[in-house]
Design a protein around this motif. Structure first.
Motif, mmCIF file in Angstrom:
data_model
loop_
_atom_site.group_PDB
_atom_site.id
_atom_site.type_symbol
_atom_site.label_atom_id
_atom_site.label_comp_id
_atom_site.label_asym_id
_atom_site.label_seq_id
_atom_site.Cartn_x
_atom_site.Cartn_y
_atom_site.Cartn_z
ATOM 1 N N THR A 174 3.876 16.432 24.105
ATOM 2 C CA THR A 174 4.314 16.232 25.484
ATOM 3 C C THR A 174 3.426 15.137 26.061
ATOM 4 O OG1 THR A 174 2.943 18.126 26.090
ATOM 5 C CG2 THR A 174 5.297 18.494 25.927
ATOM 6 N N THR A 175 2.187 15.526 26.405
ATOM 7 C CA THR A 175 1.206 14.502 26.776
ATOM 8 C C THR A 175 -0.021 14.731 25.914
ATOM 9 O OG1 THR A 175 0.327 15.956 28.464
ATOM 10 C CG2 THR A 175 1.929 14.304 29.178
ATOM 11 N N GLY A 176 -0.781 13.671 25.727
ATOM 12 C CA GLY A 176 -2.007 13.790 24.941
ATOM 13 C C GLY A 176 -1.705 13.939 23.462
ATOM 14 N N LEU A 177 -2.684 14.414 22.719
ATOM 15 C CA LEU A 177 -2.513 14.545 21.269
ATOM 16 C C LEU A 177 -1.594 15.722 20.954
ATOM 17 C CD1 LEU A 177 -6.199 13.941 20.129
ATOM 18 C CD2 LEU A 177 -4.287 12.338 20.139
ATOM 19 N N PRO A 178 -0.908 15.677 19.798
ATOM 20 C CA PRO A 178 -0.030 16.788 19.425
ATOM 21 C C PRO A 178 -0.802 18.112 19.380
ATOM 22 C CG PRO A 178 0.312 14.915 17.981
ATOM 23 C CD PRO A 178 -0.877 14.581 18.828
ATOM 24 N N LYS A 179 -0.126 19.182 19.759
ATOM 25 C CA LYS A 179 -0.770 20.491 19.848
ATOM 26 C C LYS A 179 -0.261 21.425 18.754
ATOM 27 C CE LYS A 179 -2.712 19.394 23.841
ATOM 28 N NZ LYS A 179 -2.479 17.928 23.801
ATOM 29 N N LEU A 180 -1.043 22.469 18.503
ATOM 30 C CA LEU A 180 -0.612 23.474 17.522
ATOM 31 C C LEU A 180 0.176 24.582 18.212
ATOM 32 C CD1 LEU A 180 -3.679 23.839 15.137
ATOM 33 C CD2 LEU A 180 -1.447 22.827 14.640
ATOM 34 N N ILE A 181 1.243 24.972 17.554
ATOM 35 C CA ILE A 181 2.145 25.994 18.072
ATOM 36 C C ILE A 181 1.971 27.266 17.258
ATOM 37 C CG2 ILE A 181 4.582 26.613 18.340
ATOM 38 C CD1 ILE A 181 5.117 23.527 18.360
ATOM 39 N N PRO A 182 1.439 28.324 17.863
ATOM 40 C CA PRO A 182 1.332 29.574 17.110
ATOM 41 C C PRO A 182 2.699 30.244 17.014
ATOM 42 C CG PRO A 182 0.252 29.765 19.279
ATOM 43 C CD PRO A 182 0.941 28.444 19.245
ATOM 44 N N ARG A 183 3.119 30.616 15.817
ATOM 45 C CA ARG A 183 4.365 31.374 15.650
ATOM 46 C C ARG A 183 4.007 32.745 15.098
ATOM 47 N NH1 ARG A 183 9.180 28.287 16.380
ATOM 48 N NH2 ARG A 183 9.948 30.413 16.501
ATOM 49 N N THR A 184 4.491 33.783 15.749
ATOM 50 C CA THR A 184 4.153 35.144 15.313
ATOM 51 C C THR A 184 5.151 35.624 14.257
ATOM 52 O OG1 THR A 184 5.515 36.216 16.975
ATOM 53 C CG2 THR A 184 3.239 35.678 17.620
ATOM 54 N N HIS A 185 4.742 36.689 13.538
ATOM 55 C CA HIS A 185 5.660 37.312 12.568
ATOM 56 C C HIS A 185 6.938 37.758 13.288
ATOM 57 C CE1 HIS A 185 2.719 37.569 9.262
ATOM 58 N NE2 HIS A 185 1.829 37.746 10.220
ATOM 59 N N ASP A 186 6.741 38.492 14.390
ATOM 60 C CA ASP A 186 7.897 39.002 15.142
ATOM 61 C C ASP A 186 8.844 37.877 15.541
ATOM 62 O OD1 ASP A 186 7.811 41.787 15.452
ATOM 63 O OD2 ASP A 186 6.319 41.672 17.055
ATOM 64 N N ASP A 187 8.284 36.827 16.111
ATOM 65 C CA ASP A 187 9.184 35.819 16.685
ATOM 66 C C ASP A 187 9.852 34.988 15.592
ATOM 67 O OD1 ASP A 187 8.563 32.774 16.904
ATOM 68 O OD2 ASP A 187 6.592 33.559 17.356
ATOM 69 N N TYR A 188 9.106 34.683 14.532
ATOM 70 C CA TYR A 188 9.729 33.851 13.491
ATOM 71 C C TYR A 188 10.715 34.657 12.649
ATOM 72 C CZ TYR A 188 9.911 29.171 11.518
ATOM 73 O OH TYR A 188 10.320 27.903 11.173
ATOM 74 N N ALA A 189 10.388 35.930 12.416
ATOM 75 C CA ALA A 189 11.336 36.773 11.662
ATOM 76 C C ALA A 189 12.653 36.850 12.427
ATOM 77 C CB ALA A 189 10.750 38.166 11.430
ATOM 78 N N PHE A 190 12.537 36.945 13.752
ATOM 79 C CA PHE A 190 13.757 36.957 14.570
ATOM 80 C C PHE A 190 14.515 35.637 14.421
ATOM 81 C CE2 PHE A 190 15.574 35.573 18.684
ATOM 82 C CZ PHE A 190 16.730 36.312 18.597
ATOM 83 N N GLN A 191 13.779 34.538 14.484
ATOM 84 C CA GLN A 191 14.432 33.221 14.359
ATOM 85 C C GLN A 191 15.151 33.101 13.009
ATOM 86 O OE1 GLN A 191 12.258 29.610 15.647
ATOM 87 N NE2 GLN A 191 12.910 28.660 13.739
ATOM 88 N N LEU A 192 14.497 33.546 11.950
ATOM 89 C CA LEU A 192 15.111 33.468 10.610
ATOM 90 C C LEU A 192 16.388 34.298 10.557
ATOM 91 C CD1 LEU A 192 11.982 33.846 8.268
ATOM 92 C CD2 LEU A 192 13.039 31.743 9.107
#
Ligand code: J2J
Length: 531
Positions: A193-211
């Motif tokens: 967005t602004t500044g250097l790229p940031k790290l995005i934490p993805r949780t088991h719960d949220d990514y399992a849902f996405q999959l």
């Protein structure tokens, strides 16, 4: 939750659980059910071989045990830079199983990005390939280890020289405590967005849902074959449903080394691929060459997103190839909007569809955060069961890019069309989208300013017929201006990935500034376009 990460408030977490969105699944369980039920079933295919669920499952257990023996433990961060190979899958699953957190670097990243990621994540280990397309990643890894003292281990997939070979990290499987599903499973890199790229934490719960939810929406089940033509370290090919979603569903993940027609079309035919993901710039290449390769794409669903897709290009897909197009607006942050395969070609040509889940809350707002009427353009704000609540370890940044009630300010301009579908119209964040590759202008500018001949610098997008946008470096020189070649050499020397090297150079006497003293990027883009 891991320190530095922002959990969903209890009220939201409870609702997502109550509604069956988060089901307490952990990503380390990937491969297990199908390995138990049908061990010889093919999980991963490359041009070089086929790998069963049992084989990869066993290897992941042994690698996890080997990592434990090396001293890698729950919560440790491991920068993972691997191309589309079975090693990528096995290493991810092994790390998930032991609760260590992969930080997914892109194959194109070089020393500057890898050092940045390892430092930012305070990583204990780095996993790299040996040599890919002429780049010796072992040299990069050595440089990272030297620059970042927390990095104790360098593991190499392939020929390791004096470093540790990934294949030798192997031990009798051990019992490992399962991680908490609400905790972070891995990190993706933000497009910025602004500044250097940031790290995005993805949780088991949220990514399992996405999959699960993306697989369902794309009708992908155990009979499906997903082709990873883009780097699997990118959210689009990793988990929408991507490689991990294919394995969760019991299907096949077909890993291509590149999206080039001579690489992908033979795989599509041999494996009867049903689903794949592409960036818009590659779509015309596929449409124009499918016939030449005699490729039958009539059973294929193509997810296209990541950058602007022209309606004309989209409309040519079915007549030329028989394939079904779905059009995506995605973010590694978790926001996903897309047209479903049965919505019709015109919806896919002209919109990015609807959100992944009814639990996603999207707002379109003006500069004062007021909702704009349907049809009008505003910034997209998003909150939902897989949209992060904070970037890793940057509390001040989080205060500006999230609203007080937890909506992510995407920096993207959108409107809703008459049918209620989302249409992306532009961007207000300081990012150049070069054919889907996101370039943080602040990052490149910081490197340019370090050049001795540069007084100050700005990077702006310039239109490009093929990639949508390219980058132009605007330089105010101290004395004799540098040439583009000089700048490239300089940036490469500093370890920057090639896709971030400016495509054009514009020498200016001064930069325009806004009344609040920021570089006026719009004025600058106009100036460059007129030059
Ligand atoms: C214009 N800009 C778009 C679109 C994303 C699926 C697909 C893509 C990504 C991705 C992804 C766009 N038209 N259709 O993660 O799972 C730009 C926006 C957005 C940024 C996010 C996925 N689709 N974009 O591209 O994290 O600016 O994710 O904020 O790399 O890409 O980039 P990234």
């Amino acid at each position: 939750m891991l320190t530095g990460c922002v959990p969903w408030p209890d009220e939201f977490a409870q609702r997502y659980r109550r509604d069956g969105i988060w089901r307490g699944e952990v990503l380390g369980d990937l491969l297990r059910p199908w390995s138990a039920r049908d061990p010889d079933r093919i999980a991963v295919v490359t041009r070089h071989g086929r790998h069963t669920y049992r084989e990869l499952d066993t290897r992941a257990d042994r690698l996890a045990a080997g990592l434990v023996a090396l001293g890698v433990g729950p919560g440790d961060r491991v920068v993972l830079q691997l191309p589309n190979t079975p090693d990528f899958v096995v290493t991810c699953v092994a790390l998930f199983r032991l609760g260590a957190l992969p930080v997914l670097a892109l194959p194109a990243h070089r020393r500057a990005e890898l050092v940045y990621l390892a430092e930012y994540a305070d990583a204990v280990a780095l996993v790299v390939p040996d040599v890919v397309a002429g780049t010796d990643h072992r040299d990069l890894a050595r440089a990272v280890r030297q620059a970042v003292p927390s990095v104790r281990h360098v593991l190499v997939a392939g020929e390791a020289q004096e470093l540790t070979a990934l294949r030798d990290v192997d031990a009798e499987p051990v019992d490992l405590p399962a991680p908490d599903p609400s905790d972070v499973a891995f990190f993706l890199l933000s497009g910025g967005t602004t500044g250097l790229p940031k790290l995005i934490p993805r949780t088991h719960d949220d990514y399992a849902f996405q999959l699960r939810a993306t697989a369902e929406a794309m009708c992908f089940d155990e009979h499906g074959a997903y082709l990873a033509a883009l780097p699997v370290a990118h959210n689009a090919a990793l988990g929408c449903p991507g490689v991990l979603g294919a394995l969760r569903a019991g299907g096949r993940a077909v890993l291509a080394a590149s999206p080039a027609p001579d690489e992908v079309f033979p795989l599509v035919a041999a494996e009867q691929v049903t689903l794949t993901t592409l960036m818009p710039a590659l779509l015309p290449v596929w449409t124009e060459t499918a016939g030449i390769f005699g490729a039958d794409l009539s059973k294929l669903v193509i997810e296209v997103g990541g950058a602007t897709l022209s309606p004309e290009v989209a409309r040519r897909v079915r007549p030329a190839t028989g394939a079904t197009l779905t059009h995506w607006f995605g973010m590694a942050e978790g926001v996903l909007c897309f047209t479903r395969p049965d919505e019709g070609d015109e919806a896919a040509a002209t919109s990015q569809g609807t959100p992944l889940s009814p639990a996603d809350e999207l707002r379109v707002v003006d500069e004062a955060d007021r909702d704009v009427p349907d049809g009008e353009v505003g910034e997209l704000l998003a909150r939902g069961p897989c949209t992060l609540r904070g970037y890793y370890a940057v509390p001040e940044h989080n205060r500006t890019v999230f609203t007080a009630d937890g909506f992510l300010r995407t920096g993207d301009l959108v409107r809703r069309d008459a049918a209620g579908r989302l249409v992306v119209t532009g961007r207000i964040k300081d990012v150049v989208n070069r054919g889907g590759e996101k370039i943080s202008v602040d990052e490149v500018e910081a490197h340019l300013i370090a050049h001795p001949a540069v007084r100050t610098a700005a990077v702006v997008p310039v239109p490009d017929a093929r990639l949508g946008e390219k980058t132009c470096a605007v330089i105010v020189a101290r004395d004799t201006p540098p040439g583009l070649g000089d700048l490239h050499d300089f940036l490469r020397e500093r370890g920057l990935a090639d896709f971030k090297l400016p495509d054009r150079l514009h020498i200016a006497p001064a930069l325009p500034y806004t009344p609040v003293g920021k570089i006026d990027r719009r004025a600058l883009a106009r100036e460059v376009a007129a030059a």
